[in-house]
Design an enzyme around this catalytic site. Structure first.
Site, mmCIF file in Angstrom:
data_model
loop_
_atom_site.group_PDB
_atom_site.id
_atom_site.type_symbol
_atom_site.label_atom_id
_atom_site.label_comp_id
_atom_site.label_asym_id
_atom_site.label_seq_id
_atom_site.Cartn_x
_atom_site.Cartn_y
_atom_site.Cartn_z
ATOM 1 C CD GLU A 1 -30.058 33.789 62.021
ATOM 2 O OE1 GLU A 1 -29.767 32.754 61.385
ATOM 3 O OE2 GLU A 1 -30.245 33.805 63.248
ATOM 4 C CE LYS B 1 -32.280 32.192 65.762
ATOM 5 N NZ LYS B 1 -30.845 32.241 65.351
ATOM 6 C CE1 TYR C 1 -28.852 24.280 68.923
ATOM 7 C CE2 TYR C 1 -27.233 23.253 67.476
ATOM 8 C CZ TYR C 1 -28.454 23.868 67.659
ATOM 9 O OH TYR C 1 -29.269 24.084 66.575
ATOM 10 C CB CYS D 1 -32.139 30.535 61.795
ATOM 11 S SG CYS D 1 -30.828 29.372 61.290
ATOM 12 C CE LYS E 1 -27.093 22.619 59.849
ATOM 13 N NZ LYS E 1 -26.299 23.817 60.242
ATOM 14 N N GLY F 1 3.859 26.466 52.322
ATOM 15 C CA GLY F 1 4.959 25.579 51.987
ATOM 16 C C GLY F 1 4.447 24.431 51.143
ATOM 17 C CG LEU F 2 3.758 24.314 47.353
ATOM 18 C CD1 LEU F 2 3.815 24.485 45.828
ATOM 19 C CD2 LEU F 2 2.352 23.907 47.782
ATOM 20 N N GLY G 1 5.445 18.604 48.520
ATOM 21 C CA GLY G 1 5.272 17.465 47.622
ATOM 22 C C GLY G 1 4.279 16.452 48.174
ATOM 23 C CB ILE H 1 -1.600 14.098 50.009
ATOM 24 C CG1 ILE H 1 -3.032 14.207 49.485
ATOM 25 C CG2 ILE H 1 -1.582 13.714 51.473
ATOM 26 C CD1 ILE H 1 -3.116 14.385 47.993
ATOM 27 C CB SER I 1 1.458 21.274 51.032
ATOM 28 O OG SER I 1 2.276 20.292 50.437
ATOM 29 C CE LYS J 1 2.310 19.183 69.260
ATOM 30 N NZ LYS J 1 2.845 18.078 68.456
#
Lengths: 555, 555
Positions: free
Chosen positions: B44, B126, B132, B162, B195, B302-303, B305, B307, B309, B525
């Site tokens: 498409e 189309k 949605y 589609c 899907k 940033g690492l 330590g 899970i 990152s 946020k």
């Protein structure tokens, strides 16, 4: 027959606050009844607030709104207001169309409901669902397909909702044979510069179609990035304004529909606002609504001595009172003395809480490890200010507001996460730099005309703009002159003109290429900006949706 | 008649890059012709990229796409490919419907075009415009109303786009009388967990409607927050898969439509992916596309330590190579030794550029002036990390990526503008914490199965999660256990269940109230988070639109 007294209750609802909105319906219905009204009309989606976006897809919310509607019907009777016809808006679970089956997509409707004698007397489902600009109603609602004419004390009143009058051939066109004596329109029509005339002309056109006056009641107040300006009115078939409410305040506008055959008599007519005042008050309304509806009492911003933060602070003081504005001067080693003086003077004139927090010690601590140069060093200073504001906000609970303007946002001439772009609300997000100056001048002139001290120090208005992140830095070293820049931006962004059209208008090709390149590259930064009130036809926010990853370049 | 060879060109386009996309059409058409294809079908909106959002409203862009189409027709002939039938997608200026008048709204169409012999042989617009979830096509396109069946070497091939096959009673239903021998569908179908089965079943249903096989070609690659997984296929009327392409890679899938009356013969069949591998590769594809299409070569994060990152860094290494990943350990005084060790070990395993930048000196410099306590002090530390990353990015040009996950984003359990939320792309934005662990385990197991070293240190997976912003802090002090939290989030957010439904499912009322309150308060946020790849039915991004100011509280 006697004349029918109509009350247009131009009120400020809040999205999701169904209980609060229901209380407002009761209180304003009482005011309407006390003023002798037979019919009171509220804005679009009164009980739910507007726009509700994907809340419409939440079944518990729809049930809550319907329960509030039933409670309101009863409460009106309990309050002795059972005789009053109350027309309000809400979300309709499945619509009340003849084609009663719920929409294929299982969507609710945008509904107007007539309450009287403790009963739902009539329901009308909005036909035309706007789905352009700021509107996404095709996403969340299904359309109605029935017209609605109600009898109020023997007079035939047609009912439609907002977009229904913006499309030709809609429910109004189907209504003319019904001999409607008055057409009422429930609206949630967002403010846009100069839109008042368009609404009035449109309403007059529909008045001619039904051969009856049109009463247009609009929502008022700030909701996220939308500002509803009120400005409700009644217009005759010949375009004569029969009554009008002031903009930007809650108001009960009364108008009497005379006996059939009697001449129409104008009622209250609010004087129109000056163009700059209208925009200024739209921004004040947007900020005031955002602060209050989100449970804040005070705002916090950096005061640089420049025009953007000065105007933003003045707007904040007008919105929530100067005593609720906290301004922090955060001078760097490149900040001029006049900047610090201007910031202090501004705060003094506004009665704001004023603090000074030099950034050099923190910048030095960063630099000891990072040793940044050039733009990275400039941006570091700017971001340290952002951290300071967020820290004070964390400690004291003020809403941080971002003074960045539309010209810098459009071109990306701003540090992401600095004091101009962090926070919850950006009052000048849709105001270009030329307009920033114009609004500052208007505000000062308005104060002078009222015999008050102008809030904004003159030197903040007259000095050449600078980020003051390196010695002698001026905006005009990096950007075309703002009057020219803003003109190109208006053509390129607001009117979607291509490079060819811009050149044909006679703009300097070098300027066009510079602006086009800056705008195309700034999409990511614009996405990071907080919400801000929409005041022009096209704001960077809800109504400009572009891919971030986009390699299209104007030929 | 002889059999007709179909090539499904599952390619990765870029929005706006009409020249690059046109080149890809030429290159893949040549590959198709070399493989003996009579017809090559592209996804498409091939020339424009997909989705183009408001670029559709820009006349210069539409003209640019049409010019690229005409150039492509000519270039195909010049390349000796004039005989090949090339079916591709683009934006149609006004549509080619019998009702030739442009849409009321002046909108273009989503168009499929058949090129052959240097000519536009056919255009199809189309019909069904999805509006949605992530789709907004009603905003930017007008619908077509004509079916399209083209003749390719004497065989009758139906063409749809589609969403046309997702709605009953669409163009396919109008097509069955035309005796179509093959139905081709051009798709830009975004990835969503699981899907693939839905698409295949749907296509089989349409195959039955036209009594002919369906060839489904899908876009592949990352575009902003959407990931297109490819997975193109051909399906028979009885649901038998006749051919299928692998997911997440560009691919030319060939299949021969036999002579009328001859049996259908299966071709290439790609093995299906494990559920966790599918999601992992979707995220890798999303990040790789975002980095490359925006002109970056490296990423920075940033690492800690922890899970999040660790997984993010492993994904980045798989997307663009470990040598192009820069990880910065920014320990505070509360960071544990094991955290620093785990970060270093991870970087070593990935071959990443690893740096250590303690934050204490800078935090102390802030604190000397601000004297923050409690959450404000915690957030300060987190934001200093954000400033360091943005500074390094400014200096060296890496794209900052944000490791924040969906569970913390949903609940607002994160510092806004910290190292977890700043930057340009958030790979785990739509991955809840439970799934974060599952993906980490899957990635390590896949490495082990291939005889390679698992990239993620075991202790990053097994240790209890902590922000390490105060002594002994654990996520579980502030949040329900993640397995429970994620279950409630799934019901409340993804399935829009109300409080009553959640209680009826047997969830602890205290947990329900806590989660509901956190989610409702976190909307602001969430809006500040960078883009991230969508992998579930409902992501926080394009397809969840709620008012920021919303006072609705679940009853």
């Amino acid at each position: 027959m006697t004349s029918l007294r109509i009350a247009l209750a131009q009120i400020d609802t809040c999205v999701g606050d169904v209980d609060g909105n229901a209380e407002a319906v009761l209180a304003w219905s009482r005011r309407a009844a006390d003023a002798g009204a037979d019919l009171v009309v509220f804005p679009e989606m009164t009980l739910t607030g507007y726009p509700i976006e994907d809340l419409a897809l939440r079944a518990s919310f729809r049930r809550g709104a319907e329960a509030a509607l039933q409670r309101t019907a009863t409460a009106l009777v309990d309050a002795g207001l059972g005789e009053l016809a109350v027309l309000l808006g809400t979300v309709g679970e499945h619509g009340e169309s003849d084609a009663a089956a719920p929409d294929d997509r299982g969507l609710p409707t945008n509904q107007a409901v007539l309450l009287q004698h403790g009963q739902v007397r009539s329901r009308y489902d909005k036909h035309h669902l706007p789905n352009y600009g700021v509107f996404d109603e095709f996403r969340i609602f299904t359309s109605g397909d029935r017209t609605c004419v109600v009898d109020v004390r023997g007079r035939r009143v047609g009912v439609v909702v907002c977009e229904d009058i913006w499309q030709d051939g809609g429910p109004v066109a189907q209504m003319d044979e019904n001999d409607v004596e008055l057409l009422v329109v429930l609206n949630g029509s967002p403010y846009e510069e100069g839109k008042g005339h368009v609404r009035a002309e449109l309403a007059a056109r529909r008045a001619r179609e039904v051969d009856a006056p049109v009463a247009y009641v609009n929502l008022v107040g700030g909701q996220d990035d939308l500002v509803f300006d009120g400005g409700s009115f009644v217009v005759a078939t010949d375009g004569t304004l029969l009554a009008s409410a002031p903009q930007f305040v809650e108001h009960l506008l009364l108008w009497d529909l005379p006996d059939a055959g009697s001449p129409l008599v104008p009622g209250e007519l609010a004087p129109p606002l000056h163009a700059d005042e209208e925009v200024y008050r739209a921004i004040v309304t947007g900020l005031a609504g955002y602060v209050r509806k989100n449970g804040f009492r005070s705002v916090l911003l950096g005061l640089s001595g420049g025009i953007d933060s000065a105007l933003t602070a003045a707007i904040a003081a007008d919105a929530i009172g100067g005593a609720n504005v906290v301004g922090v001067s955060m001078p760097s080693s490149f900040s001029s003395e006049h900047s610090k003086d201007d910031a202090a003077e501004l705060a003094k004139r506004l009665g704001a809480d004023y603090r000074v927090q030099p950034i050099a010690p923190v910048v030095d601590a960063f630099q000891e490890h990072l040793a940044l140069e050039g733009v990275a060093e400039e941006n570091l200073q700017a971001r340290v200010r952002g951290v300071i504001l967020m820290a004070i906000s964390n400690r004291e609970g003020h809403l941080v507001i971002a003074p960045g303007n539309k010209s810098e946002l459009a071109t990306g001439y701003a540090t992401i996460y600095d004091a101009g772009s962090i926070g919850g609300f950006a009052p000048l997000k849709d105001v270009d730099k030329s307009r920033v100056w114009a609004l500052a001048r208007w505000r000062n002139a308005a104060a002078a005309a009222a015999g008050e001290q102008p809030p904004i120090p003159e030197s903040s208005i007259t000095k050449p703009p600078s980020a003051e992140l390196r010695p002698g830095q001026l905006d005009q070293d990096s950007l075309p002159p703002y009057d020219l820049l803003d003109e190109v931006l208006d053509a390129y962004v607001e009117h979607a003109e291509g490079r060819a059209e811009l050149l044909a208008r006679g703009f300097d090709p070098a300027v066009v290429d510079k602006v086009v390149t800056l705008v195309d590259r700034a999409e990511w930064k614009r996405r990071q900006y907080p919400l801000g009130p929409k005041v022009t036809a096209l704001a960077f926010g809800r109504d400009r949706r572009l891919p971030v990853t986009n390699r299209w370049r104007e030929p």
